[in-house]
Design a protein around this motif. Structure first.
Motif, PDB file in Angstrom:
ATOM      1  N   HIS A  26      25.492  71.730 100.006  1.00  0.00           N
ATOM      2  CA  HIS A  26      26.263  71.275  98.886  1.00  0.00           C
ATOM      3  C   HIS A  26      27.545  70.502  99.595  1.00  0.00           C
ATOM      4  O   HIS A  26      27.938  70.751 100.572  1.00  0.00           O
ATOM      5  CB  HIS A  26      26.879  72.403  97.921  1.00  0.00           C
ATOM      6  N   ALA A  27      27.693  69.228  99.023  1.00  0.00           N
ATOM      7  CA  ALA A  27      28.724  68.627  99.474  1.00  0.00           C
ATOM      8  C   ALA A  27      30.131  69.242  98.890  1.00  0.00           C
ATOM      9  O   ALA A  27      29.945  70.013  98.048  1.00  0.00           O
ATOM     10  CB  ALA A  27      28.884  67.249  98.801  1.00  0.00           C
ATOM     11  N   GLN A  28      31.325  69.063  99.531  1.00  0.00           N
ATOM     12  CA  GLN A  28      32.643  69.257  99.229  1.00  0.00           C
ATOM     13  C   GLN A  28      32.529  69.069  97.728  1.00  0.00           C
ATOM     14  O   GLN A  28      32.208  67.815  97.309  1.00  0.00           O
ATOM     15  CB  GLN A  28      33.456  69.078 100.108  1.00  0.00           C
ATOM     16  N   PRO A  29      33.247  69.935  96.875  1.00  0.00           N
ATOM     17  CA  PRO A  29      33.343  69.229  95.565  1.00  0.00           C
ATOM     18  C   PRO A  29      34.166  68.151  95.540  1.00  0.00           C
ATOM     19  O   PRO A  29      35.607  67.980  96.040  1.00  0.00           O
ATOM     20  CB  PRO A  29      34.173  70.595  94.756  1.00  0.00           C
ATOM     21  N   VAL A  30      34.132  67.196  94.722  1.00  0.00           N
ATOM     22  CA  VAL A  30      34.699  65.786  94.623  1.00  0.00           C
ATOM     23  C   VAL A  30      35.038  65.500  93.276  1.00  0.00           C
ATOM     24  O   VAL A  30      33.973  65.293  92.446  1.00  0.00           O
ATOM     25  CB  VAL A  30      33.909  64.640  95.374  1.00  0.00           C
ATOM     26  N   ILE A  31      36.253  65.265  92.891  1.00  0.00           N
ATOM     27  CA  ILE A  31      36.663  64.540  91.456  1.00  0.00           C
ATOM     28  C   ILE A  31      35.747  63.488  91.141  1.00  0.00           C
ATOM     29  O   ILE A  31      35.805  62.394  92.017  1.00  0.00           O
ATOM     30  CB  ILE A  31      38.065  64.505  91.447  1.00  0.00           C
ATOM     31  N   GLY A  32      35.214  63.316  90.189  1.00  0.00           N
ATOM     32  CA  GLY A  32      34.272  62.253  89.665  1.00  0.00           C
ATOM     33  C   GLY A  32      32.918  62.143  90.083  1.00  0.00           C
ATOM     34  O   GLY A  32      32.179  61.412  89.659  1.00  0.00           O
ATOM     35  N   GLU A  33      32.510  63.195  90.803  1.00  0.00           N
ATOM     36  CA  GLU A  33      31.034  63.661  91.067  1.00  0.00           C
ATOM     37  C   GLU A  33      30.631  64.811  90.610  1.00  0.00           C
ATOM     38  O   GLU A  33      31.276  65.614  90.117  1.00  0.00           O
ATOM     39  CB  GLU A  33      31.041  63.384  92.656  1.00  0.00           C
ATOM     40  N   ARG A  34      29.343  64.986  90.507  1.00  0.00           N
ATOM     41  CA  ARG A  34      28.662  66.137  90.157  1.00  0.00           C
ATOM     42  C   ARG A  34      29.263  67.471  90.660  1.00  0.00           C
ATOM     43  O   ARG A  34      29.339  67.722  91.919  1.00  0.00           O
ATOM     44  CB  ARG A  34      27.206  66.185  90.147  1.00  0.00           C
ATOM     45  N   ALA A  35      29.484  68.225  89.842  1.00  0.00           N
ATOM     46  CA  ALA A  35      29.977  69.632  90.381  1.00  0.00           C
ATOM     47  C   ALA A  35      28.906  70.321  91.051  1.00  0.00           C
ATOM     48  O   ALA A  35      27.783  70.227  90.701  1.00  0.00           O
ATOM     49  CB  ALA A  35      30.763  70.198  89.274  1.00  0.00           C
ATOM     50  N   VAL A 147      37.770  71.949  85.853  1.00  0.00           N
ATOM     51  CA  VAL A 147      37.193  71.427  84.450  1.00  0.00           C
ATOM     52  C   VAL A 147      35.901  70.720  84.898  1.00  0.00           C
ATOM     53  O   VAL A 147      36.327  69.697  85.865  1.00  0.00           O
ATOM     54  CB  VAL A 147      38.154  70.704  83.694  1.00  0.00           C
ATOM     55  N   ILE A 148      34.875  70.978  84.251  1.00  0.00           N
ATOM     56  CA  ILE A 148      33.668  70.123  84.310  1.00  0.00           C
ATOM     57  C   ILE A 148      32.999  69.496  83.054  1.00  0.00           C
ATOM     58  O   ILE A 148      33.246  70.113  81.946  1.00  0.00           O
ATOM     59  CB  ILE A 148      32.469  71.072  84.716  1.00  0.00           C
ATOM     60  N   ASP A 149      32.938  68.249  82.982  1.00  0.00           N
ATOM     61  CA  ASP A 149      32.771  67.852  81.704  1.00  0.00           C
ATOM     62  C   ASP A 149      31.251  67.774  81.204  1.00  0.00           C
ATOM     63  O   ASP A 149      30.415  68.536  81.884  1.00  0.00           O
ATOM     64  CB  ASP A 149      33.142  66.279  81.604  1.00  0.00           C
ATOM     65  N   LEU A 154      32.659  67.089  87.930  1.00  0.00           N
ATOM     66  CA  LEU A 154      33.914  67.756  88.191  1.00  0.00           C
ATOM     67  C   LEU A 154      35.199  66.731  87.675  1.00  0.00           C
ATOM     68  O   LEU A 154      35.252  65.613  88.429  1.00  0.00           O
ATOM     69  CB  LEU A 154      34.089  68.212  89.521  1.00  0.00           C
ATOM     70  N   ARG A 155      36.192  67.314  86.883  1.00  0.00           N
ATOM     71  CA  ARG A 155      36.953  66.364  86.252  1.00  0.00           C
ATOM     72  C   ARG A 155      38.708  66.897  86.898  1.00  0.00           C
ATOM     73  O   ARG A 155      39.477  66.098  86.757  1.00  0.00           O
ATOM     74  CB  ARG A 155      36.972  66.130  84.867  1.00  0.00           C
ATOM     75  N   TYR A 156      38.665  68.219  87.074  1.00  0.00           N
ATOM     76  CA  TYR A 156      39.877  68.687  87.471  1.00  0.00           C
ATOM     77  C   TYR A 156      39.575  69.764  88.522  1.00  0.00           C
ATOM     78  O   TYR A 156      38.941  70.700  88.281  1.00  0.00           O
ATOM     79  CB  TYR A 156      40.666  69.402  86.280  1.00  0.00           C
ATOM     80  N   ASN A 157      40.693  69.965  89.367  1.00  0.00           N
ATOM     81  CA  ASN A 157      40.537  71.123  90.483  1.00  0.00           C
ATOM     82  C   ASN A 157      41.997  71.319  90.688  1.00  0.00           C
ATOM     83  O   ASN A 157      42.759  70.392  91.352  1.00  0.00           O
ATOM     84  CB  ASN A 157      39.921  70.744  91.828  1.00  0.00           C
ATOM     85  N   GLY A 158      42.552  72.740  90.385  1.00  0.00           N
ATOM     86  CA  GLY A 158      43.943  73.088  90.886  1.00  0.00           C
ATOM     87  C   GLY A 158      44.504  74.071  90.007  1.00  0.00           C
ATOM     88  O   GLY A 158      44.100  74.851  89.776  1.00  0.00           O
ATOM     89  N   GLY A 159      45.828  73.915  90.082  1.00  0.00           N
ATOM     90  CA  GLY A 159      46.741  75.089  89.559  1.00  0.00           C
ATOM     91  C   GLY A 159      46.569  75.178  87.920  1.00  0.00           C
ATOM     92  O   GLY A 159      46.339  74.222  87.446  1.00  0.00           O
ATOM     93  N   ILE A 160      46.957  76.296  87.594  1.00  0.00           N
ATOM     94  CA  ILE A 160      47.049  76.468  86.099  1.00  0.00           C
ATOM     95  C   ILE A 160      48.111  75.595  85.338  1.00  0.00           C
ATOM     96  O   ILE A 160      48.147  75.112  84.321  1.00  0.00           O
ATOM     97  CB  ILE A 160      47.027  77.681  85.499  1.00  0.00           C
ATOM     98  N   ASP A 161      49.354  75.610  86.304  1.00  0.00           N
ATOM     99  CA  ASP A 161      50.437  75.064  86.008  1.00  0.00           C
ATOM    100  C   ASP A 161      51.418  74.613  87.136  1.00  0.00           C
ATOM    101  O   ASP A 161      50.767  74.881  88.206  1.00  0.00           O
ATOM    102  CB  ASP A 161      51.359  75.703  84.870  1.00  0.00           C
ATOM    103  N   ASP A 162      52.657  74.202  87.121  1.00  0.00           N
ATOM    104  CA  ASP A 162      53.462  73.833  87.980  1.00  0.00           C
ATOM    105  C   ASP A 162      54.508  75.044  88.604  1.00  0.00           C
ATOM    106  O   ASP A 162      55.505  74.658  89.033  1.00  0.00           O
ATOM    107  CB  ASP A 162      54.076  72.488  87.955  1.00  0.00           C
ATOM    108  N   GLN A 163      54.375  76.217  87.895  1.00  0.00           N
ATOM    109  CA  GLN A 163      55.523  76.958  88.045  1.00  0.00           C
ATOM    110  C   GLN A 163      55.044  78.371  88.427  1.00  0.00           C
ATOM    111  O   GLN A 163      54.564  79.150  87.816  1.00  0.00           O
ATOM    112  CB  GLN A 163      55.931  77.084  86.873  1.00  0.00           C
ATOM    113  N   PRO A 164      54.901  78.549  89.832  1.00  0.00           N
ATOM    114  CA  PRO A 164      54.379  79.818  90.639  1.00  0.00           C
ATOM    115  C   PRO A 164      55.507  81.003  90.358  1.00  0.00           C
ATOM    116  O   PRO A 164      54.992  81.953  89.955  1.00  0.00           O
ATOM    117  CB  PRO A 164      54.375  79.580  92.447  1.00  0.00           C
ATOM    118  N   ARG A 165      56.662  80.651  90.217  1.00  0.00           N
ATOM    119  CA  ARG A 165      57.629  81.847  89.999  1.00  0.00           C
ATOM    120  C   ARG A 165      58.690  81.315  88.996  1.00  0.00           C
ATOM    121  O   ARG A 165      59.816  80.960  89.491  1.00  0.00           O
ATOM    122  CB  ARG A 165      58.407  82.526  91.337  1.00  0.00           C
ATOM    123  N   PRO A 166      58.328  81.158  87.830  1.00  0.00           N
ATOM    124  CA  PRO A 166      59.254  80.739  86.778  1.00  0.00           C
ATOM    125  C   PRO A 166      60.470  81.766  86.734  1.00  0.00           C
ATOM    126  O   PRO A 166      60.475  82.950  86.670  1.00  0.00           O
ATOM    127  CB  PRO A 166      58.555  80.452  85.658  1.00  0.00           C
TER     128      PRO A 166
END
Length: 208
Positions: A26-35, A147-149, A154-166
């Protein structure tokens, strides 16, 4: 379609997963390419592949029930996202990549019980103790969201939000994963396709 940010307590309806297998390379997961492809055999004997989910939007959620960051989001936020996603036809999949003896490792039966206790609403739970699926997607933390369309891209990879310790008085968090999912469902481009995930390190099995 705009998703709301309601929080709910709902009974769970899920399939606890068993063995997972992938193609040889498998290739590394790349945004805009097949998951990365996957084949997952659930505890009920069902086999789930990425191809089976064609035509449906998929959210992958890496989870570890003992991780404080996961615990915080399961005080209502994650359940609300899951419920809204289900209403919009999204296939929500939890992935547990903790190795035996490590924090977050559970049996398929216990994973089911946890979701029932928390009121989680997911389509599948993949028990990834060997770390196969986690390494294919390069998952680093719990939680980490993908998020996979409907085309399997693959359309998104990352955090659920921007606040680790609100803290009290902080601005409302930017809901990165929700924003990405909302854009995909609306047929729009995702504004932020990759963000820094935060949480506990995924407790992979030692490859040595």
């Amino acid at each position: 379609m705009k998703l709301s940010r309601r929080t709910f307590t709902l009974t769970a309806s899920l399939l606890a997963a068993g063995a997972l297998s992938f193609g040889a390379a498998h290739a590394q997961p790349v945004i805009g390419e097949r998951a990365p492809d996957f084949t997952a055999t659930t505890a009920t004997g069902e086999t789930v592949t990425l191809a089976d989910l064609a035509g449906q939007t998929v959210m992958l959620e890496w989870t570890n029930h003992d991780c404080p960051f996961v615990v915080r989001h399961y005080q209502g936020n994650m359940q609300g996202l899951q419920a809204d996603a289900a209403e919009n036809g999204v296939v929500w999949i939890q992935v547990i990549s903790s190795a035996p003896g490590e924090q977050g490792y559970v049996s398929a039966e216990r994973a089911l019980e946890l979701n029932e206790e928390r009121g989680a609403t997911v389509a599948h739970v993949f028990m990834d103790a060997p770390g196969t699926i986690g390494r294919a997607y390069e998952a680093r933390t719990t939680p980490q969201m993908y998020v996979i369309d409907a085309e399997g891209v693959l359309r998104y990879n990352g955090g659920i939000d921007d606040q680790p310790r609100p803290r009290a008085g902080d601005p409302e968090p930017i809901p990165y994963a929700l924003n990405a999912l909302t854009a995909v469902l609306a047929g729009e481009e995702v504004e932020l396709t990759e963000t820094a995930p935060y949480g506990c390190n995924v407790k992979y099995v030692d490859e040595a």
